[in-house]
Design an enzyme around this catalytic site. Structure first.
Site, PDB file in Angstrom:
ATOM      1  N   LYS A   1       0.764  -1.240   0.000  1.00 39.77           N
ATOM      2  CA  LYS A   1       0.000   0.000   0.000  1.00 39.77           C
ATOM      3  C   LYS A   1       0.801   1.301   0.000  1.00 39.77           C
ATOM      4  O   LYS A   1       0.327   2.302  -0.550  1.00 39.77           O
ATOM      5  CB  LYS A   1      -0.985  -0.021   1.173  1.00 39.77           C
TER       6      LYS A   1
ATOM      7  N   ASP B   1      -9.715   0.197   5.436  1.00 35.61           N
ATOM      8  CA  ASP B   1      -9.951  -0.955   6.304  1.00 35.61           C
ATOM      9  C   ASP B   1      -8.622  -1.425   6.887  1.00 35.61           C
ATOM     10  O   ASP B   1      -8.521  -2.523   7.410  1.00 35.61           O
ATOM     11  CB  ASP B   1     -10.753  -2.071   5.618  1.00 35.61           C
TER      12      ASP B   1
HETATM   13  C1  LIG Z   1      -3.466  -6.403   1.412  1.00 36.78           C
HETATM   14  C2  LIG Z   1      -4.399  -5.901   0.376  1.00 36.78           C
HETATM   15  N1  LIG Z   1      -4.498  -6.562  -0.774  1.00 36.78           N
HETATM   16  C3  LIG Z   1      -5.321  -6.146  -1.746  1.00 36.78           C
HETATM   17  C4  LIG Z   1      -6.113  -5.024  -1.586  1.00 36.78           C
HETATM   18  C5  LIG Z   1      -7.072  -4.662  -2.677  1.00 36.78           C
HETATM   19  O1  LIG Z   1      -6.816  -3.441  -3.301  1.00 36.78           O
HETATM   20  P1  LIG Z   1      -8.013  -2.658  -3.981  1.00 36.78           P
HETATM   21  O2  LIG Z   1      -8.913  -2.157  -2.892  1.00 36.78           O
HETATM   22  O3  LIG Z   1      -7.343  -1.556  -4.739  1.00 36.78           O
HETATM   23  O4  LIG Z   1      -8.730  -3.613  -4.861  1.00 36.78           O
HETATM   24  C6  LIG Z   1      -6.036  -4.297  -0.390  1.00 36.78           C
HETATM   25  C7  LIG Z   1      -6.834  -3.087  -0.196  1.00 36.78           C
HETATM   26  O5  LIG Z   1      -6.888  -2.499   0.851  1.00 36.78           O
HETATM   27  C8  LIG Z   1      -5.164  -4.749   0.617  1.00 36.78           C
HETATM   28  O6  LIG Z   1      -5.059  -4.115   1.792  1.00 36.78           O
END
Ligand SMILES: Cc1ncc(COP(=O)(O)O)c(C=O)c1O
Length: 396
Positions: free
Chosen positions: A72, A120
């Protein structure tokens, strides 16, 4: 299967307006100048690949990125630095170096500004980290189901946290509303069209993950398939766009994976238009518990993704254990609840002949998945895997 999927060469029509070459280059050139930058490892899981009956399985391991435990920072913190650079240029008429910015050298110029976001967990951590380093204020909105540990990780980065009633999408609306105040700025990883240039910056930052993978695969054939987990779809869209740009005709077959009760991308691809997954989105995959697809992600995924599938929590627990336990002789990997969804999707498809055939997966396939987080909620990780991340990594 997505019936609206476009031909392999349609990049220009589909996404080049959002993801031109410069957007990839800019993300790489800026983020690679941040202190502590290193490409995340691309692991080759040969034991698991052979157990699944495919030629290669690549796992892009984001568990150590900038010490924050997920991919992130590439997005949220990148968008913070881009925003602050633009404000400094507008108000003070000089170009602030992104590396210096992130080391707090321009704190006097940005100290009165506040960035805000809903999360989140991981996105908020990323924005708080960027804000703390640059020296501006940060207020993060979380919803009622975000764990105490995830909240604490954001507080530890100096941000204020506001917990609101409702689900993730409700917290997004509150953050957007709050950002209407003077000198407040939204840094959101999803958009309904509002502040879309910020969301696009977030997604441009994510493309570096795919950019690195492409570089790490130099001299080896590129993947034929990729399985991408989706919350609002921003990460999947960014990675897909980067690969699409690179490969044109050889674009990997892209499959989205989501929790059963938060499957907004799955529902949207099925309907051929953005659809909402209503409710509280109960799932252990906290980062994927989103009910509304980002409008920018939709622009890419609607014709770019070949298929989508939904996953139950139990299969996720098993996959986290499998990676920690070296079950197929591959090195131990610490993968959080949202990290494994793509891989779980691949495992499910390989057990289903019809799905396998539809997606063209066989012993010649080379698949890439993205382990987008490590043990970002350490208590939850221990509960599921039975050991801490350190114990997993240091087991003989
Ligand atoms: C660890 C992780 N993987 C994948 C995602 C998915 O990303 P997106 O919300 O852009 O689809 C998130 C989103 O918060 C995440 O925290």
């Amino acid at each position: 299967m997505n019936t609206a999927v476009s031909g392999p060469a349609d990049y220009a029509a589909a996404v080049s307006r959002y993801f031109p070459r410069e957007s990839f280059d800019r993300a790489r050139s800026i983020i690679s100048r941040w202190p502590g930058y290193q490409p995340s490892p691309l692991r080759s899981l040969d034991g698991l690949a052979s157990a699944l009956g495919i030629e290669k399985l690549y796992y892009k391991d984001e568990s150590e990125r900038f010490g924050l435990g997920s991919f992130k920072p590439l997005g949220g913190a990148y968008a913070v630095t881009r925003l602050l650079q633009k404000i400094i240029l507008q108000r003070h008429h000089f170009n602030a170096d992104p590396g210096d910015l992130l080391q707090g050298k321009y704190a006097d110029y940005v100290g009165h500004l506040t960035v805000t976001a809903a999360t989140d967990g991981n996105h908020g951590r990323s924005v708080a980290w960027g804000a703390q380093r640059c020296g501006c204020h940060c207020v993060i909105y979380i919803h009622q189901h975000v764990s105490k540990q995830r909240e604490q990780a954001i507080l530890d980065l100096g941000a204020s946290v506001t917990r609101v009633a409702g689900n993730y999408d409700d917290s997004v609306r509150q953050a957007y509303q709050r950002a209407e105040a003077p000198d407040w700025y939204i840094i959101q990883d999803t958009t309904d069209g509002t502040a879309a240039e910020i969301t696009l910056d977030v997604m441009h930052g994510y493309t570096l993950m795919a950019d690195e993978a492409i570089e790490q695969l130099t001299d080896r054939p590129l993947p034929t398939h990729q399985f991408l987990q989706a919350g609002v779809g921003g990460m999947a869209a960014a990675v897909l766009a980067r690969f699409w740009f690179e490969t044109g005709q050889q674009r990997p077959v892209t499959v989205l994976a989501e929790p059963t009760h938060a499957a907004c991308c799955f529902l949207s691809l099925s309907a051929g238009r953005p659809e909402i997954a209503e409710g509280d989105h109960p799932t252990i995959m906290a980062g994927l518990a989103c009910g509304e697809i980002s409008s920018l992600a939709w622009e890419v995924l609607k014709t770019g993704a070949q298929a989508a599938l939904t996953l139950a929590d139990d299969s996720v627990r098993d996959c986290m254990q499998l990676l920690a336990d070296r079950r197929f002789g591959d090195p131990a990997i610490v993968a959080g609840e949202s990290a494994v969804a793509g891989l779980v999707g691949l495992i499910a498809v390989m057990k289903d002949q019809d799905a396998r055939n539809k997606l063209g997966l066989d012993r010649h396939s080379r698949v890439i998945v993205y382990g987008t987080e490590g043990a970002t909620d350490p208590q939850m990780y221990r509960r599921i895997v039975g050991r801490s991340a350190q114990e997993v990594l240091h087991a003989g």
